[in-house]
Every structure is written in structure tokens, then in C-alpha cells.
Design a protein around this motif. Structure first.
Motif, mmCIF file in Angstrom:
data_model
loop_
_atom_site.group_PDB
_atom_site.id
_atom_site.type_symbol
_atom_site.label_atom_id
_atom_site.label_comp_id
_atom_site.label_asym_id
_atom_site.label_seq_id
_atom_site.Cartn_x
_atom_site.Cartn_y
_atom_site.Cartn_z
ATOM 1 N N SER A 67 -36.805 -25.418 -7.533
ATOM 2 C CA SER A 67 -36.827 -25.234 -8.983
ATOM 3 C C SER A 67 -37.034 -23.768 -9.333
ATOM 4 N N LEU A 68 -36.558 -23.354 -10.524
ATOM 5 C CA LEU A 68 -36.788 -22.000 -11.016
ATOM 6 C C LEU A 68 -38.261 -21.827 -11.366
ATOM 7 N N VAL A 69 -38.708 -20.556 -11.355
ATOM 8 C CA VAL A 69 -40.117 -20.240 -11.554
ATOM 9 C C VAL A 69 -40.256 -19.315 -12.753
ATOM 10 N N ARG A 70 -41.277 -19.551 -13.562
ATOM 11 C CA ARG A 70 -41.609 -18.682 -14.693
ATOM 12 C C ARG A 70 -42.992 -18.070 -14.440
ATOM 13 N N TYR A 71 -43.146 -16.812 -14.875
ATOM 14 C CA TYR A 71 -44.366 -16.056 -14.624
ATOM 15 C C TYR A 71 -45.107 -15.791 -15.931
ATOM 16 N N PHE A 72 -46.444 -15.831 -15.849
ATOM 17 C CA PHE A 72 -47.296 -15.567 -17.009
ATOM 18 C C PHE A 72 -48.561 -14.855 -16.532
ATOM 19 N N ILE A 73 -49.171 -14.133 -17.478
ATOM 20 C CA ILE A 73 -50.465 -13.485 -17.221
ATOM 21 C C ILE A 73 -51.557 -14.334 -17.851
ATOM 22 N N ARG B 86 -54.423 -14.636 -19.814
ATOM 23 C CA ARG B 86 -55.010 -13.699 -20.765
ATOM 24 C C ARG B 86 -56.538 -13.692 -20.733
ATOM 25 N N HIS B 87 -57.128 -14.644 -20.085
ATOM 26 C CA HIS B 87 -58.582 -14.580 -19.904
ATOM 27 C C HIS B 87 -58.979 -13.436 -18.987
ATOM 28 N N THR B 88 -58.037 -12.993 -18.154
ATOM 29 C CA THR B 88 -58.296 -11.852 -17.283
ATOM 30 C C THR B 88 -57.740 -10.558 -17.855
ATOM 31 N N ASP B 89 -57.090 -10.622 -19.002
ATOM 32 C CA ASP B 89 -56.537 -9.428 -19.670
ATOM 33 C C ASP B 89 -56.793 -9.563 -21.168
ATOM 34 N N LEU B 90 -58.077 -9.502 -21.523
ATOM 35 C CA LEU B 90 -58.445 -9.740 -22.909
ATOM 36 C C LEU B 90 -57.896 -8.670 -23.842
ATOM 37 N N GLU B 91 -57.772 -7.422 -23.379
ATOM 38 C CA GLU B 91 -57.277 -6.349 -24.233
ATOM 39 C C GLU B 91 -55.751 -6.261 -24.230
ATOM 40 N N ARG B 92 -55.109 -7.168 -23.504
ATOM 41 C CA ARG B 92 -53.639 -7.229 -23.442
ATOM 42 C C ARG B 92 -53.048 -5.857 -23.110
ATOM 43 N N GLN B 93 -53.467 -5.312 -22.001
ATOM 44 C CA GLN B 93 -52.988 -4.007 -21.559
ATOM 45 C C GLN B 93 -51.728 -4.111 -20.710
ATOM 46 N N PHE B 94 -51.365 -5.340 -20.292
ATOM 47 C CA PHE B 94 -50.218 -5.517 -19.410
ATOM 48 C C PHE B 94 -49.341 -6.649 -19.925
ATOM 49 N N ASN B 95 -48.057 -6.566 -19.573
ATOM 50 C CA ASN B 95 -47.082 -7.625 -19.854
ATOM 51 C C ASN B 95 -46.356 -7.964 -18.560
ATOM 52 N N ILE B 96 -45.713 -9.137 -18.538
ATOM 53 C CA ILE B 96 -44.964 -9.566 -17.364
ATOM 54 C C ILE B 96 -43.681 -10.219 -17.829
ATOM 55 N N ASN B 97 -42.621 -9.954 -17.113
ATOM 56 C CA ASN B 97 -41.328 -10.585 -17.394
ATOM 57 C C ASN B 97 -41.359 -12.007 -16.835
ATOM 58 N N VAL B 98 -41.124 -13.001 -17.682
ATOM 59 C CA VAL B 98 -41.262 -14.393 -17.264
ATOM 60 C C VAL B 98 -40.233 -14.776 -16.215
ATOM 61 N N ASP B 99 -39.138 -14.048 -16.131
ATOM 62 C CA ASP B 99 -38.059 -14.439 -15.206
ATOM 63 C C ASP B 99 -38.178 -13.777 -13.844
ATOM 64 N N ASP B 100 -38.440 -12.472 -13.817
ATOM 65 C CA ASP B 100 -38.445 -11.772 -12.529
ATOM 66 C C ASP B 100 -39.831 -11.328 -12.080
ATOM 67 N N GLY B 101 -40.879 -11.512 -12.897
ATOM 68 C CA GLY B 101 -42.240 -11.199 -12.477
ATOM 69 C C GLY B 101 -42.590 -9.728 -12.509
ATOM 70 N N LYS B 102 -41.815 -8.891 -13.227
ATOM 71 C CA LYS B 102 -42.135 -7.471 -13.307
ATOM 72 C C LYS B 102 -43.281 -7.264 -14.295
ATOM 73 N N ILE B 103 -44.267 -6.479 -13.847
ATOM 74 C CA ILE B 103 -45.439 -6.201 -14.666
ATOM 75 C C ILE B 103 -45.275 -4.819 -15.276
ATOM 76 N N THR B 104 -45.395 -4.735 -16.606
ATOM 77 C CA THR B 104 -45.228 -3.478 -17.326
ATOM 78 C C THR B 104 -46.509 -3.154 -18.076
ATOM 79 N N LEU B 105 -46.584 -1.877 -18.513
ATOM 80 C CA LEU B 105 -47.753 -1.378 -19.213
ATOM 81 C C LEU B 105 -47.609 -1.635 -20.700
ATOM 82 N N ALA B 106 -48.607 -2.252 -21.306
ATOM 83 C CA ALA B 106 -48.572 -2.526 -22.744
ATOM 84 C C ALA B 106 -49.379 -1.508 -23.534
#
Length: 799
Positions: free
Chosen positions: A423-429, A431-451
């Protein structure tokens, strides 16, 4: 004839024969010496009457008694008393008037003597087990005068034993235990019987043991009563308990002897003589691939016919688990082998396992040659399950430079569905570990970017949790930890390590070190810090101060001359530029404050204030502080004095305009009308002066010693209201029991000639409804509140 009677008859004839054998020598033997306490010896009647003539010349006195030791059979019960024996003396010749007297144990009760013939008879049935012998005394006395003719002589009557008591096992029934498979002749236990008959006389107490029940398994020693194993290979698993009946017979075991029996319960004790045995040679288990590690996958059981510790076994895997995927442990309660997962299994990697399991006894007998074992085959089939996605790594470590622009790609995580369907996989962060929302992630390829921009000096590490979820089944979730390290860049300028304040002595020497200065930098370069210090360009030719590099990232500030004076300049400011070695280099200007102070000869700072320098010589700092404290104390006293006088001059009476209190008095007692003569004292109202001009107070305890002064009351006919009130005020002022109690003064006289007239409605003929109280408002502020109350009452009645 019954057997018991036959046995008693045989014993009787044997006893009579023994008595006859014993008594025959008494007739032919010489007198017996030492049988009694008497010093004389006696002989038979024949011996007393037939001696030779020469023998009569002997001067030795002869004893006249003729007897021997007597015996009587126990348990003899005939129709007549049994003759025990006969006493005879030489004095007993024809014509002599003598009689025999018997005394001692049982005389007259158990034994009786014929006074004339000397025959002794047993009057009762005797039991040797109760008393074996009786000691009696015989004497010959004159029949008329009872005068002793000879001294008394003592003799013994022994109760002769017959076999009348059977053997008894006092400790029975018995219980014994012996190991199974014991060799023939192994002792099991020993039984012992007792016989109350005489062990010395005859065979009445001679016992012989025999086994009545329990053959062919056991045997018994006839003389000792020891029970032994008689059969080889007695197995507890075949039969555990045996009942053995043992007989003990007296008379040496011959016919006519009495017997007694007891039972012995023999239990075979278990030994480890049976190996464990699996109930099946092949076990099959189906285990889902998502079974957690440590959970049970199946059970095997090896049965052992032994019991206790001998039946306990341990289980182990001896073949088929090269990768160490499984383990088997023993359940201490059920003695089952529990097959558990030691590592996760994967249906897509391997779908079945074939294991060889061995059960081994914990204990082993020394003669068995080693522990008993048994083996079985266990086949494990892996069942496919819908598994959550699996990250390539459980922990990811990423790096990013501080102050990196938003949307910068920090890194990527990767997870896949291990199931065969993929099955295909979706990625999420999370948010309990990123309360200030400093990072984002692409749900399809899992790339983590700076917010948001990051600052290494605020947080050097950021730990977030990334989840991977199947598209087809959102309940299948897996997690991975991503640790993001913020890399340092040179974005902070160095600065002084602390707020320095230097002190310079007026009498210091040129070149003296005023202050040592160091710097700090929030950045963290790889090669460490190196700071460069210099004066600002405007201060390069500073005439007062210079700096010297200490080669340890610090500098020393030096004075150039010794002409510093507080009167001239009290404080100097020295700007210093600090530059780091980063790329690009960062610098900052920091100012060092230098104060000129007075110092002792040793260079110790004493005072840094200009005022302290101009004080008169001889006035110390302590004296100055004392003077200042006195001045402050005087000021405080003056302020308190003025405040007290101001409070004393203020009037105690509150003006009507300033009195904002509402004095409302409520009376709940309506009274009983004109007929109620107990509600009030009408005499008091008619006599304003009260009793002798004095009215007692109702609010405090009356003082019997306090009496109104004479001459203060007036007659009832010439009373003035002002004078009456003044008298009462004078009494209240001089009353020692006055406030803090609430004082109630009773004024029963209303006065005469009032402009407003009487306010009471007692003597008016009009009702309340006819009264108009509007005029109360015209009387001034004192009656305004009263008018409002009456007005409110009228409006309420109308309503």
C-alpha cells in the motif's frame, strides 16, 4: 472342650507337676537354711521324730517348722478354695493345745489358714500381672492364751504364671515408606509387640512374628519383627500403597499360644525411573506475523509418570532455529513448554519454521546413567497480517544551518508497506513534538522542510516524531524519531564576559594594571574562539590608558601616568572593539568604566566619591552617619508632635451635615392597648424625677454604693426640661461605670410648651389614617428622615 479351656488345663497340669517336683525334696532334705528371717533351720516331721540317739546329744536347738517356698496358680477358679500348702511344727503332737496364726500381705483376705491343721488356702482368684508374690508371716501360739510358742517366721507365696495375656502392639497401626525398585531384603520398618506374661517362667512371653497379609511383596523376621522387601521390581507407578498384616504369637509360636495382630501401611516412594514423554511427536502452530516479541505462540507438554521433583522437565530448542527467532520456557505450574517469539517474524521473508524440541528431566538418579530425555517436532506456520509501514531507519539525524531560509529542505524519511500488496504511505509530523510548528513534511515523499528560521543559540537540537500511515488502512501507523541538529554560523558578535567597573588609585604608578578584560561569544566555531581587542580609532592615541594582549583571549588595561585626581575627573570611559575569528568576522564595541578612587599606601581602595575628599580633616565617615541619624530622629519627633496636636483640636461631636449614619430604631412590640398595664410603668412617666430623682441603669450591673447626690432633684411641679437634662448629663459624666457600655437614659418627661406639640398619638382621638406628616419635612434636617419613614408607611397602606 474349647481351645481356651484346653490351654488352661495344660498349664494347670504343668504347674502342679512343678509344685510336686519342688515339694518332694522337702520331705527328704535336711532343714533349709536361710529361707526366713529366723536364725534357726527347720526340717521335716519325719526328720524331727527319727534321729539317732547320738544326734540328740547335740546342743544345737532345732527349728520345728516344716515347709518350703509355696506356689499358687494364677487365674485358678474352682468351686472350692485352692490349697496352697500346709504348715507343720514339731510342737504339733497329740494332745497339745496349739493353733496356727497367719499375718502379712493378703492374710485373712486373699489367704486363709486352718488354725488346727496349718493348711493355707487361696480364697480369691489371683493375677500374676497384678501382683507376682506375697510375703506372709506364720506363728504357732497357745490356743487358749494366744501366747506365742515359737518366734514368727516369714515365707513367700509366689503366683505362678499361666499364659493368659496375648501379645499387643502398643504403637500400631504402623506407616512406613520405602523407595520403589528397592532390592530384595531392604528393611522397611520394624514392629514390636509386648506380652504381660512372665518372660522368665516358661514360654508364655516368648514371641514369634509372622506375616498374615502382604505376601509375596514383604516378609518379616520371626524373632525381631523387621519387615523387609520380598519381591524384586516393585514399581510405584503400578501400585503405590500396600497393606501388611503382622501377627505376634507367644509360646514360641507353638500350638496353644496366644496371638495379636497389627497392620502396616507401606508406601512406595517415587524415584526418577521414568523419562518424560511428549503426547505427540509433531506439533503444528500458526502464528501471525504481527505477534509481539515475547508473546506465546504455542504450548507443548511432555508427561512424566513420576511425581514431585522427579516429574519436572526443562524444554529447549535443539534444531531448526539458527537465527534465534524463538525460545521455549517451562511453565512451573503446568510443566508445559511455552513457545515464544524472540525476534519479529515476517511472512514475506519466511513463511514456516521446523523446530526440534527436547524435554529433559531436571533430576536424575545416580544409577540411571544420566537424565531422561524425549524429543518432538514443532512446525510453525507464519500467517500473513496487515502490518504497519516500516521505516528504513528507526532514528534519523538531520542537520540544518541556523538562520536558513524558510522552506529549506532539511532531509527526508522513507517508509514502506511490508505486506505483499504494498500500500502507499503518507507521512505526518506529530505536532505534540513540534508545538511551535517549526517544521513541515511532504505527505507523499517524506521530505522535511523548514517552516520557521532557527537559532542555534536558542535550541541546538530539535526532536520530532514522524508517523507513516497506510493509505488503505489508516489504523496501521508506525513512528520514527527525527533528530535535527542546528549547525552554527557566525551570527553573534563577541562581548565583554561581564559588566566591568575598574578602579584607579590616585597615587598609582604608571603602567599599573587597572583591569583584566575577557570576552564571550554565543557562537560555537569548530576551531574555537580567538578574540582581537583594540581601542576605537578616536582613542588610538589615548593619553591616559592603553591595552596589552595577554595571549589567552584576554587583555589588561594599563594606566599611562600617575596624575589622576578626583577633583579633576572622577570617571573615565574607555571604548574597546572586540572582534572574533569567524567567517565573516563579527565585532562589537564595549565600554569600560574606570573610576578614580582614593587608596591607601598599599593600594587598597578607600573612597571613590568627590564629596568624601572635601570633608574636613578629622571627621570620619562614622561620625557623619551618626549626625545624619540624629537629624532624622528629630524630624520624626516633630512630625509626631504636630500630628497629635492636630487630632486633639478636632471636635468630638459630629455635625449634623457630616453625620451620614442612619439611626433607625425598630420596635417589634406593639403593646396590649390601654388595658395592658404591665407594658410600662405609668408612674415613671408621670414622675420625671423617678424615685428620689434617680433612675437605675438597665444595661450594666447596678452599683449599690453609687447613690445620687442630695440636692440634685427638684419638685415635680417646678421642673424645667433643660435643668432635668443637665442633671442627667452630669450624672452620666461622673458615673464610673459609664462607657464602653451602651448607656440608656430614661427621660419620662416630655416637657411643656413645645412649639411642635406632642408627637405621641396616645391622647389623640384621630386615627393613623387621619394624620398628615408632611409638616415633619419642614422642621429641618433632623426630622427629614422621620418624615420619609411616615410617608413611606402611608404609601404602603394605600397600596
Amino acid at each position: 472342650m474349647p481351645k481356651r479351656s484346653e490351654e488352661m488345663l495344660v498349664d494347670l497340669w504343668m504347674s502342679l507337676l512343678l509344685v510336686w517336683i519342688t515339694c518332694v525334696p522337702c520331705v527328704s532334705m535336711t532343714p533349709i537354711v536361710g529361707q526366713s528371717k529366723s536364725t534357726q533351720t527347720g526340717g521335716s516331721a519325719a526328720e524331727a521324730s527319727g534321729p539317732a540317739e547320738g544326734q540328740r546329744l547335740l546342743s544345737r536347738a532345732k527349728r520345728g517348722w516344716v515347709w518350703n517356698q509355696m506356689f499358687v496358680l494364677e487365674e485358678f477358679s474352682g468351686p472350692d478354695p485352692i490349697l496352697v500348702g500346709r504348715l507343720h511344727t514339731d510342737l504339733d503332737v497329740g494332745g497339745k493345745n496349739i493353733k496356727y496364726v497367719l499375718a502379712g500381705e493378703g492374710a485373712g483376705t486373699i489367704f486363709a489358714i486352718n488354725e488346727l491343721t496349718g493348711d493355707i488356702h487361696a480364697m480369691k482368684r489371683l493375677d500374676r500381672e497384678e501382683k507376682a508374690e506375697y510375703t506372709l508371716t506364720a506363728q504357732v501360739v497357745n490356743a487358749d492364751t494366744d501366747e506365742p510358742l515359737e518366734p514368727p517366721s516369714e515365707f513367700i507365696i509366689k503366683v505362678q504364671d499361666i499364659n493368659d495375656n496375648p501379645p499387643q502392639f502398643n504403637e500400631g497401626p504402623y506407616r512406613a515408606a520405602v523407595p520403589e525398585m528397592s532390592a530384595v531384603g531392604t528393611p522397611v520398618t520394624r514392629v514390636t509387640a509386648t506380652d504381660a506374661d512372665d518372660p522368665v517362667y516358661g514360654n508364655s512371653a516368648k514371641l514369634v512374628y509372622s506375616i498374615l497379609e502382604g505376601q509375596p511383596y514383604f516378609s518379616v523376621e520371626p524373632n525381631s519383627g523387621t519387615i523387609k522387601i520380598a519381591l524384586h521390581g516393585m514399581d510405584r507407578e503400578m501400585r503405590e500403597e500396600y497393606l501388611v498384616v503382622i501377627q505376634a504369637k507367644d509360646m514360641g509360636g507353638h500350638m496353644g499360644g496366644l496371638s495379636g495382630t497389627t497392620t502396616v501401611t507401606v508406601t512406595l516412594m517415587d524415584i526418577n525411573d521414568n523419562p518424560p514423554k511428549f503426547s505427540k511427536s509433531l506439533y503444528e502452530f500458526v502464528i501471525p506475523e504481527d505477534l509481539p516479541v515475547g508473546k506465546m505462540g504455542g504450548k507443548v507438554k511432555a508427561n512424566d509418570r513420576d511425581i514431585g521433583e522427579n516429574s519436572k522437565s526443562t524444554y529447549s530448542i535443539i534444531e531448526g532455529d539458527d537465527q534465534g527467532m524463538f525460545e521455549i520456557v517451562t511453565d512451573g505450574q503446568t510443566q508445559e513448554g511455552i513457545l515464544r517469539l524472540k525476534k519479529p517474524i515476517d511472512y514475506e521473508s519466511k513463511r514456516s519454521y521446523t523446530l526440534r524440541v527436547e524435554a529433559t528431566n531436571v533430576r536424575s538418579e545416580p544409577s540411571s546413567g544420566g537424565p531422561f530425555k524425549d524429543t518432538a517436532t514443532v512446525k510453525v506456520v507464519v500467517e500473513d497480517s496487515d502490518e504497519p509501514p516500516v521505516f528504513l531507519k528507526p532514528v534519523y539525524v538531520l542537520e540544518v544551518n541556523e538562520n536558513a531560509p524558510v522552506n529549506t529542505v532539511i532531509g527526508a524519511v522513507t517508509a514502506r508497506d511490508p505486506d505483499s500488496t504494498g500500500s502507499l504511505v503518507r507521512y505526518f509530523i506529530d505536532r505534540h513534538t513540534d508545538l511551535e510548528r517549526q517544521f513541515n513534511i511532504n505527505v507523499d515523499d517524506g521530505k522535511i522542510t523548514l517552516a520557521k528560521p532557527l537559532d542555534r543559540e536558542t535550541d541546538m537540537w530539535h526532536n520530532i516524531t514522524v508517523t507513516a500511515t497506510e493509505v488503505r488502512n489508516h489504523s496501521q501507523i508506525s513512528r520514527a524519531i527525527v533528530a535535527i541538529r542546528v549547525m552554527d554560523i557566525n551570527d553573534n558578535a563577541p562581548e565583554f564576559a561581564t559588566e566591568y567597573e575598574a578602579f584607579l588609585c590616585e597615587n598609582g604608578k604608571p603602567g599599573q594594571v587597572i583591569q583584566t578584560v575577557s570576552a564571550v561569544d554565543k557562537d560555537d566555531p569548530i576551531q574555537g574562539h580567538y578574540f582581537d581587542y583594540r581601542l576605537v580609532p578616536e582613542m588610538l592615541n589615548n593619553p591616559n590608558f592603553t591595552i596589552k594582549n595577554n595571549q589567552d583571549n584576554s587583555i589588561s588595561v594599563l594606566a599611562k601616568h600617575d596624575t589622576f585626581r578626583r577633583q579633576k575627573q572622577e570617571m573615565y570611559f574607555l571604548p574597546i572593539i572586540v572582534t572574533d575569528n569567524g567567517n565573516p568576522p563579527m565585532s562589537s564595541t564595549n565600554t569600560l568604566t574606570i573610576r578614580v578612587c582614593g587608596c591607601s599606601k598599599d593600594g587598597i581602595v578607600q573612597s571613590c566619591n568627590v564629596e568624601a575628599y572635601v570633608l574636613p580633616i578629622g571627621l570620619s565617615m562614622g561620625a557623619l552617619i551618626a549626625i545624619l541619624a540624629c537629624i532624622i530622629l528629630l524630624l520624626v519627633i516633630v512630625v509626631l508632635f504636630v500630628t497629635l496636636r492636630r487630632h486633639k483640636n478636632e471636635p468630638l461631636i459630629i455635625k449634623d451635615d457630616e453625620d451620614v449614619r442612619e439611626n433607625i430604631i425598630r420596635y417589634d412590640d406593639e403593646g396590649g392597648g390601654e388595658e395592658d398595664t404591665e407594658a410600662f410603668d405609668i408612674a415613671t412617666l408621670q414622675n420625671p424625677d423617678g424615685i428620689n430623682g434617680y433612675l437605675p441603669r438597665k444595661d450594666i450591673k447596678p452599683d449599690l454604693q453609687f447613690m445620687p447626690r442630695a440636692g440634685q432633684h427638684s419638685g415635680p411641679n417646678g421642673v424645667d426640661v433643660d435643668e432635668f437634662i443637665n442633671v442627667r448629663l452630669h450624672e452620666a459624666d461622673n458615673d464610673p461605670t459609664a462607657p464602653p457600655y451602651d448607656s440608656i437614659q430614661i427621660y419620662g418627661y416630655e416637657g411643656r410648651g413645645s412649639i411642635a406639640g406632642s408627637l405621641s398619638s396616645l391622647e389623640t382621638a384621630s386615627s393613623d389614617s387621619d394624620q398628615n406628616y408632611d409638616y415633619l419635612r419642614e422642621w429641618g434636617p433632623r426630622f427629614r428622615r422621620l418624615g420619609e419613614l411616615y410617608s413611606v408607611g402611608e404609601s404602603d397602606r394605600e397600596t
